[in-house]
Design an enzyme around this catalytic site. Structure first.
Site, short mmCIF file in Angstrom:
data_model
loop_
_atom_site.label_atom_id
_atom_site.label_comp_id
_atom_site.label_asym_id
_atom_site.label_seq_id
_atom_site.Cartn_x
_atom_site.Cartn_y
_atom_site.Cartn_z
N HIS A 25 46.86 91.86 -86.91
CA HIS A 25 45.73 92.20 -87.60
C HIS A 25 45.40 91.14 -88.48
O HIS A 25 46.04 90.10 -88.72
CB HIS A 25 46.30 93.14 -88.76
N HIS A 85 41.86 80.94 -75.66
CA HIS A 85 42.60 81.80 -74.77
C HIS A 85 43.98 81.92 -75.17
O HIS A 85 44.73 80.94 -75.54
CB HIS A 85 42.46 80.68 -73.40
C1 LIG Z 1 52.30 72.13 -72.83
C2 LIG Z 1 51.73 71.79 -71.31
C3 LIG Z 1 50.11 71.95 -71.54
C4 LIG Z 1 52.02 70.39 -71.08
O1 LIG Z 1 51.31 70.21 -69.67
P1 LIG Z 1 51.61 68.76 -69.12
O2 LIG Z 1 50.79 67.78 -70.21
O3 LIG Z 1 51.36 68.73 -67.31
O4 LIG Z 1 53.15 68.32 -69.28
P2 LIG Z 1 54.28 68.00 -68.23
O5 LIG Z 1 54.52 69.11 -67.39
O6 LIG Z 1 53.85 66.73 -67.58
O7 LIG Z 1 55.62 67.78 -68.99
C5 LIG Z 1 55.64 66.83 -70.04
C6 LIG Z 1 57.12 66.89 -70.71
O8 LIG Z 1 56.84 68.20 -71.76
C7 LIG Z 1 57.83 68.96 -71.47
N1 LIG Z 1 57.16 70.32 -71.43
C8 LIG Z 1 56.02 70.61 -70.72
N2 LIG Z 1 55.57 71.70 -71.30
C9 LIG Z 1 56.56 72.26 -72.06
C10 LIG Z 1 56.91 73.65 -72.89
N3 LIG Z 1 55.69 74.32 -72.85
N4 LIG Z 1 57.76 73.57 -73.53
C11 LIG Z 1 58.59 72.56 -73.71
N5 LIG Z 1 58.39 71.42 -73.14
C12 LIG Z 1 57.76 71.37 -72.40
C13 LIG Z 1 58.27 68.70 -70.13
O9 LIG Z 1 59.76 69.23 -69.91
C14 LIG Z 1 58.14 67.17 -70.12
O10 LIG Z 1 59.08 66.49 -70.78
P3 LIG Z 1 59.98 65.02 -70.11
O11 LIG Z 1 58.77 64.10 -70.46
O12 LIG Z 1 61.17 64.94 -71.29
O13 LIG Z 1 60.34 65.24 -68.83
C15 LIG Z 1 52.30 72.82 -70.24
O14 LIG Z 1 53.58 72.42 -69.85
C16 LIG Z 1 52.23 74.21 -70.80
O15 LIG Z 1 53.00 74.69 -71.45
N6 LIG Z 1 51.10 74.94 -70.28
C17 LIG Z 1 50.85 76.41 -70.67
C18 LIG Z 1 51.01 77.12 -69.19
C19 LIG Z 1 50.74 78.53 -69.58
O16 LIG Z 1 50.84 79.06 -70.41
N7 LIG Z 1 49.81 78.90 -68.49
C20 LIG Z 1 49.14 80.37 -68.64
C21 LIG Z 1 47.89 80.39 -67.71
S1 LIG Z 1 46.91 81.88 -67.88
#
Ligand SMILES: CC(C)(COP(=O)(O)OP(=O)(O)OC[C@H]1O[C@@H](n2cnc3c(N)ncnc32)[C@H](O)[C@@H]1OP(=O)(O)O)[C@@H](O)C(=O)NCCC(=O)NCCS
Length: 192
Positions: free
Chosen positions: A121, A130
């Protein structure tokens, strides 16, 4: 998006995309029939257009181009999604199956409420936001333009999230998040 549209009784759906190669080609059960430029030149022929691009910046840019051409935008709610009659969605937005938009919520243009996401709400979402699958916004959450709330994230009530923010999948947001920050974890903290 096309599946939500046909489920919501749009009887004919086609795609335009710059990967168009000069002849119609299938995109799953639908057809890719032209480039983005071709859509801009023919937009008045369509009962509704919706930009089905996941990237928030790109979706907003295309939304604005089409808006300048006075496109009629579709706002698509999957029949298994639910939008309160006291909520409003922006033009060119989509609510996927299981998505819920509750009383008093307002969504900006070109917003995606993805599968099983809930917007409770009185939330206010800017343009091209998104909300990913299974994410939950508690009541009276404000989210700025182009922000992306990751899958399964939870945002506590009365929180303000800025523009261009990314909230990582599974995060729990319990404090306000400024513009252009990526925040992850439980509780969510800006990534350094
Ligand atoms: C947050 C996010 C954008 C980061 O992406 P990225 O920049 O490619 O990051 P990486 O995968 O290289 O990870 C970098 C670090 O962050 C950490 N990390 C990444 N995503 C995380 C999350 N959601 N929660 C906790 N830690 C996370 C990784 O473990 C890594 O840690 P390290 O450096 O200690 O090894 C991505 O992981 C994420 O959560 N995206 C959302 C995906 C989603 O919801 N998709 C739905 C599509 S419809």
């Amino acid at each position: 998006v096309a599946d939500a549209a046909t489920s919501a009784e749009w009887d004919e759906v086609v795609f335009f995309d710059d990967r168009y190669s000069g002849s119609a080609s299938p995109v799953g059960p639908w057809n890719l029939v032209g480039s983005g430029a071709a859509l801009l030149d023919s937009v008045d022929l369509f009962a509704g257009v919706l930009v089905a691009i996941g990237n928030n910046e790109a979706r907003l840019a295309w939304y604005r181009r089409l808006h300048e051409r006075q496109a009629t935008f579709a706002t698509i709610v999957h029949p298994r999604g639910w939008v309160s009659s006291h909520a409003s969605l922006g033009a060119g937005s989509v609510v996927m199956a299981g998505g819920v938009v509750n009383i008093g919520a307002k969504g900006g243009a070109a917003t995606i409420i993805n599968t099983g996401a809930t917007v409770d709400h009185d939330c206010e979402l800017g343009e091209a936001v998104h909300i990913s699958p299974g994410a939950h916004l508690s009541g009276t959450v404000r989210i700025g333009h182009r922000s992306w709330i990751g899958a399964g994230a939870i945002v506590r009530q009365n929180i303000t999230i800025g523009c261009g923010v990314i909230i990582g999948a599974g995060a729990v947001v319990i404090s306000d998040i400024p513009d252009d920050v990526t925040a992850i974890g439980v509780p969510a903290k800006p990534r350094l």
